[in-house]
Design a protein around this motif. Sequence first.
Motif, PDB file in Angstrom:
ATOM      1  N   VAL A 134       5.683   1.765   0.481  1.00 47.93           N
ATOM      2  CA  VAL A 134       5.403   1.424   1.783  1.00 47.93           C
ATOM      3  C   VAL A 134       6.019  -0.204   2.091  1.00 47.93           C
ATOM      4  N   ASN A 135       6.932  -0.189   2.970  1.00 48.47           N
ATOM      5  CA  ASN A 135       7.195  -1.545   3.677  1.00 48.47           C
ATOM      6  C   ASN A 135       7.548  -1.390   5.065  1.00 48.47           C
ATOM      7  N   LYS A 136       8.291  -2.365   5.755  1.00 51.37           N
ATOM      8  CA  LYS A 136       8.262  -2.451   7.029  1.00 51.37           C
ATOM      9  C   LYS A 136       9.241  -1.486   7.633  1.00 51.37           C
ATOM     10  N   ASP A 137      10.062  -0.943   6.529  1.00 49.65           N
ATOM     11  CA  ASP A 137      11.262   0.090   6.987  1.00 49.65           C
ATOM     12  C   ASP A 137      10.633   1.364   6.838  1.00 49.65           C
ATOM     13  N   THR A 138       9.635   1.867   6.033  1.00 47.88           N
ATOM     14  CA  THR A 138       9.160   3.169   5.822  1.00 47.88           C
ATOM     15  C   THR A 138       7.863   3.359   5.923  1.00 47.88           C
ATOM     16  N   LYS A 139       7.117   2.366   6.533  1.00 45.80           N
ATOM     17  CA  LYS A 139       5.723   2.462   6.884  1.00 45.80           C
ATOM     18  C   LYS A 139       5.712   3.524   8.065  1.00 45.80           C
ATOM     19  N   PHE A 192       2.717   7.037   4.035  1.00 49.02           N
ATOM     20  CA  PHE A 192       1.317   6.345   3.766  1.00 49.02           C
ATOM     21  C   PHE A 192       1.347   5.695   2.560  1.00 49.02           C
ATOM     22  N   GLY A 193       0.406   5.004   2.007  1.00 44.38           N
ATOM     23  CA  GLY A 193       0.326   4.369   0.713  1.00 44.38           C
ATOM     24  C   GLY A 193      -0.628   5.467   0.058  1.00 44.38           C
ATOM     25  N   PRO A 194      -0.929   5.465  -1.235  1.00 42.25           N
ATOM     26  CA  PRO A 194      -1.824   6.277  -2.043  1.00 42.25           C
ATOM     27  C   PRO A 194      -3.043   6.185  -1.631  1.00 42.25           C
ATOM     28  N   ALA A 195      -3.680   5.156  -1.004  1.00 38.36           N
ATOM     29  CA  ALA A 195      -4.929   5.206  -0.791  1.00 38.36           C
ATOM     30  C   ALA A 195      -5.206   5.970   0.546  1.00 38.36           C
ATOM     31  N   MET A 196      -4.144   6.036   1.494  1.00 43.39           N
ATOM     32  CA  MET A 196      -4.506   7.064   2.520  1.00 43.39           C
ATOM     33  C   MET A 196      -4.217   8.291   2.421  1.00 43.39           C
ATOM     34  N   PHE A 197      -3.222   8.514   1.299  1.00 44.12           N
ATOM     35  CA  PHE A 197      -3.252   9.807   0.824  1.00 44.12           C
ATOM     36  C   PHE A 197      -4.301  10.605   0.126  1.00 44.12           C
ATOM     37  N   ASP A 198      -4.935   9.804  -0.655  1.00 46.08           N
ATOM     38  CA  ASP A 198      -6.613   9.999  -1.102  1.00 46.08           C
ATOM     39  C   ASP A 198      -7.540  10.577  -0.060  1.00 46.08           C
ATOM     40  N   HIS A 199      -7.333   9.888   0.932  1.00 51.85           N
ATOM     41  CA  HIS A 199      -8.372   9.689   2.096  1.00 51.85           C
ATOM     42  C   HIS A 199      -8.145  11.111   2.875  1.00 51.85           C
ATOM     43  N   LEU A 200      -6.824  11.439   2.879  1.00 49.47           N
ATOM     44  CA  LEU A 200      -6.297  12.640   3.794  1.00 49.47           C
ATOM     45  C   LEU A 200      -6.919  13.883   2.799  1.00 49.47           C
ATOM     46  N   ASP A 201      -6.567  13.922   1.514  1.00 47.39           N
ATOM     47  CA  ASP A 201      -7.048  14.955   0.513  1.00 47.39           C
ATOM     48  C   ASP A 201      -8.364  15.135   0.508  1.00 47.39           C
ATOM     49  N   GLU A 202      -9.043  14.001   0.499  1.00 53.07           N
ATOM     50  CA  GLU A 202     -10.508  14.199   0.504  1.00 53.07           C
ATOM     51  C   GLU A 202     -11.223  14.887   1.750  1.00 53.07           C
TER      52      GLU A 202
END
Length: 394
Positions: free
Chosen positions: A60-65, A69-79
């Motif tokens: 995740v950087n300014k070009d791909t954001k 998402f980052g791993p933490a956001m993916f964990d939140h969505l999966d939960e």
Amino acid sequence: VTGYSGEEGTKVMKGGITATYDEFKPTFHFQGAGDLAEQRAKVVQPFTRQKAWVAFPPEVNKDTKKYTFGPAMFDHLDENKQHYLDFLKQSYNKRNAVFSLSESKKFILGNVDGDQGDFEQDPDYQLQALDMGMFAMPVQGMPPGAGLKEPSYALPPAEEPLYLRHKGDAPTLIKPRSRVIDEDRVMLKKFKPHPTTQKEKRECSTALGPRQIMSISTNPSNLEYGSICIQADVTKSFTVSNDTNQNILVALDTLGNKDLAHSKPASQVIPSGATAGFDITLHLEGAVDIDTKFGYSINNHHHFTVPIKAQAVPVMLSASKTKIHFTFPPHAVAPTISETVLLVNPGNNMADFKLVAPANFTAIPSEGTVEPLSSEEIAITYRPGQQTQHAQEL
């Protein structure tokens, strides 16, 4: 599946002209006496697939954001997803749960012999369970079908037929279909008037069903004769087509109308797939308008009527000219001069005529017959005498 090797290897193929049977003999691995017990005692951990964002963390950087998402956001969505899936599973299991009853079915049906417990203290019931053996209404804690079954009432058998069978002038719910056939074309071929064989007698005496009646076609649905001359026979064809798989008997009924007394035939046995024609002849004695009807029956069970309309006119001839002026041209040398007149017969009956010509006039032909809906040419010749002018009526 892909792989990489750092060195080149060799592959040994079995077989060849020098190979023996032992080289092709398979290797067997037999199960030992205690191997099965060891396999059953071994605790198999459930397979858990590693999350994709854990195995391959996204960058995740300014070009791909804007795309990931980052791993933490993916964990939140999966939960959050698992939370709703668990809710749906719990709701489904709750709807389809099978409760065990502390009392037996004998207690539900009123048999309280023995120690069945206090039904009033049973938390699975909202109402009193003891119901004189009439436990038919569902209550909480009672599985479907544990009580008495609700009686099902059968409908009484219908005593009325599928359609009403009428006779005479009474209306009929089902009538034969209409088929377009030239009503002015008289069909010369007629079928026999009565059934003769045993099969024909049986088929021509049975009542037809609605589907069979709809397989019969008639034409026309009403007869329009238009203007007809009095004391003349005017015939139109009424056709009946039999598209059923049996013979039918069609009988004509003039309903006592003397103007239709010349109609024929009285009845016909129409085979399957054939078309029969009835000659409906109208004979009028007076100059009156006709609004009547005739009837026909099928197998003496099904009766129908067809309306008839006509306007009666007397026999008459009309002349193409009402006044003729004879004028000799200046250069004429002949002693006579001729003009023609057309006598037109607009009716459907032959008309006889006779012309009485006065002196100095001659009509050729002076008498004859004009065919229906045709004309006759009459030549009127004038021969002057001592006078220069003549005025006469023909």
